[in-house]
Design an enzyme around this catalytic site. Structure first.
Site, short mmCIF file in Angstrom:
data_model
loop_
_atom_site.label_atom_id
_atom_site.label_comp_id
_atom_site.label_asym_id
_atom_site.label_seq_id
_atom_site.Cartn_x
_atom_site.Cartn_y
_atom_site.Cartn_z
N ARG A 3 0.84 -1.36 -0.08
CA ARG A 3 0.09 0.07 -0.10
C ARG A 3 0.93 1.18 0.20
O ARG A 3 0.42 2.28 0.02
CB ARG A 3 -0.96 -0.08 1.19
CG ARG A 3 -2.39 0.00 0.96
CD ARG A 3 -3.07 -0.20 2.24
NE ARG A 3 -4.31 -0.05 2.41
CZ ARG A 3 -5.35 -0.84 2.57
NH1 ARG A 3 -5.02 -2.21 2.35
NH2 ARG A 3 -6.60 -0.61 2.57
N ARG A 46 -17.47 -3.56 11.17
CA ARG A 46 -16.03 -3.07 11.09
C ARG A 46 -16.41 -1.63 11.42
O ARG A 46 -16.98 -0.62 10.76
CB ARG A 46 -15.78 -3.02 9.29
CG ARG A 46 -14.63 -4.31 9.38
CD ARG A 46 -14.34 -4.49 8.00
NE ARG A 46 -13.40 -3.38 7.56
CZ ARG A 46 -12.74 -3.41 6.30
NH1 ARG A 46 -12.90 -4.51 5.64
NH2 ARG A 46 -11.96 -2.24 5.84
P1 AP5 Z 1 -8.33 -3.44 4.41
O1 AP5 Z 1 -8.76 -4.43 5.22
O2 AP5 Z 1 -7.26 -3.71 3.35
O3 AP5 Z 1 -9.51 -2.72 3.84
P2 AP5 Z 1 -9.71 -1.72 2.57
O4 AP5 Z 1 -8.59 -1.53 1.51
O5 AP5 Z 1 -10.13 -0.34 2.97
O6 AP5 Z 1 -10.72 -2.60 1.56
P3 AP5 Z 1 -12.00 -3.21 1.99
O7 AP5 Z 1 -12.03 -4.44 2.79
O8 AP5 Z 1 -12.86 -2.07 2.81
O9 AP5 Z 1 -12.67 -3.17 0.68
P4 AP5 Z 1 -12.27 -4.25 -0.43
O10 AP5 Z 1 -11.69 -3.44 -1.62
O11 AP5 Z 1 -11.69 -5.45 -0.07
O12 AP5 Z 1 -13.85 -4.67 -0.96
P5 AP5 Z 1 -14.94 -5.58 -0.55
O13 AP5 Z 1 -14.61 -6.93 -1.31
O14 AP5 Z 1 -14.89 -5.94 0.92
O15 AP5 Z 1 -7.66 -2.13 5.29
C1 AP5 Z 1 -8.37 -1.45 6.43
C2 AP5 Z 1 -7.21 -0.72 7.01
O16 AP5 Z 1 -6.28 -1.64 7.70
C3 AP5 Z 1 -6.59 0.09 6.50
O17 AP5 Z 1 -7.63 1.36 6.37
C4 AP5 Z 1 -5.28 0.46 7.15
O18 AP5 Z 1 -5.69 1.46 8.08
C5 AP5 Z 1 -5.21 -0.77 7.59
N1 AP5 Z 1 -4.16 -1.45 6.41
C6 AP5 Z 1 -4.39 -2.57 5.96
N2 AP5 Z 1 -3.29 -3.01 5.20
C7 AP5 Z 1 -2.47 -2.09 5.15
C8 AP5 Z 1 -1.14 -1.88 4.62
N3 AP5 Z 1 -0.60 -2.89 3.73
N4 AP5 Z 1 -0.39 -0.88 5.07
C9 AP5 Z 1 -1.03 0.05 6.15
N5 AP5 Z 1 -2.28 -0.11 6.67
C10 AP5 Z 1 -2.93 -1.11 6.19
O19 AP5 Z 1 -16.15 -4.90 -1.02
C11 AP5 Z 1 -16.91 -3.85 -0.10
C12 AP5 Z 1 -18.03 -3.96 -0.30
O20 AP5 Z 1 -18.78 -3.71 -1.74
C13 AP5 Z 1 -18.83 -5.36 0.16
O21 AP5 Z 1 -19.93 -5.00 1.11
C14 AP5 Z 1 -19.10 -6.20 -0.99
O22 AP5 Z 1 -20.24 -7.01 -0.50
C15 AP5 Z 1 -19.55 -4.91 -1.86
N6 AP5 Z 1 -18.95 -5.32 -3.18
C16 AP5 Z 1 -18.13 -6.15 -3.59
N7 AP5 Z 1 -17.99 -6.08 -5.07
C17 AP5 Z 1 -19.01 -5.48 -5.65
C18 AP5 Z 1 -19.98 -5.41 -6.79
N8 AP5 Z 1 -19.24 -5.55 -7.95
N9 AP5 Z 1 -21.12 -4.54 -6.85
C19 AP5 Z 1 -21.77 -4.12 -5.65
N10 AP5 Z 1 -21.16 -4.34 -4.50
C20 AP5 Z 1 -19.82 -4.98 -4.22
#
Ligand code: AP5
Length: 191
Positions: free
Chosen positions: A89, A134
């Protein structure tokens, strides 16, 4: 060994698509977000510190997540490959990952980058916040802070892999199955 990065802003579908991809291609899923949430659930010292940062929508320090990934790679010596989700990231994380994988002579084969508009990201994460538990999903200002952090520190990671011609952009809006098909098509052409 086949290693890939699933890349994109918060809410772009990395976690959703990772589950399907690991089932299809037999890769080991490494999500730094999941690893951090597991530390929070166990109330370890690392988890307590990480939660403070995550609840503000900011990034956890590089050395913490690099240490977690390094140990996860060491503990999974005989896998077919890794699917990295939410890591790297920052540019420093990308450089550290390349060094870790160079030791295994198994560089990143491809970065698949999901493209989704900001309004769609916010809509998805607010909706998930109604049920996910979350804490970083419940508040629109934290969601927007996560997206801003992505633009400030994370988007450059795609530029890093672009230099090595490893990035494929994927339309991240549409049905989950359509997006999955687009991802599979690219992986099938590289694996
Ligand atoms: P992390 O857990 O990585 O979360 P994020 O990147 O914020 O991603 P999300 O899990 O929220 O989204 P996603 O892209 O996985 O989408 P999802 O499939 O879940 O990180 C959280 C925190 O941890 C960061 O803010 C940071 O603080 C820390 N962190 C983590 N890694 C780090 C690193 N490397 N360095 C530093 N800090 C770090 O989908 C989201 C929603 O949309 C779901 O409800 C899903 O059902 C829905 N959805 C999915 N696809 C579709 C579609 N095609 N149409 C409609 N809805 C959909």
């Amino acid at each position: 060994m086949f290693n890939l990065i699933l890349f994109g802003p918060p809410g772009s579908g990395k976690g959703t698509q990772s589950e399907k991809l690991i089932a299809r291609f037999g890769l080991k899923h490494l999500s730094t977000g999941d690893l951090l949430r597991s530390e929070i659930a166990k109330q370890t010292a690392l988890g307590v510190e990480a939660k403070k940062v995550m609840d503000k929508g900011e990034l956890v320090p590089d050395e913490v997540v690099i240490g977690m990934i390094s140990s996860a790679i060491d503990h999974n010596a005989n896998v077919k490959g890794f699917l990295f989700d939410g890591f790297p990231r920052t540019a420093a994380q990308a450089e550290a990952l390349d060094k870790l994988l160079a030791l295994k002579k198994a560089p990143i084969a491809v970065m698949l980058a999901l493209e989704v508009s900001e309004e769609e990201l916010v809509k998805r994460l607010m909706k998930r916040g109604e049920t996910s538990g979350r804490s970083d999903d419940t508040n629109e200002s934290v969601i927007r802070a996560r997206i801003a952090e992505y633009h400030k520190k994370t988007a450059v990671v795609a530029d890093y892999y672009r230099k090595f011609d490893k990035v494929t952009m994927i339309e991240g809006e549409g049905s989950i199955d359509e997006i999955f098909s687009s991802l599979c098509e690219v992986i099938d052409s590289k694996i």
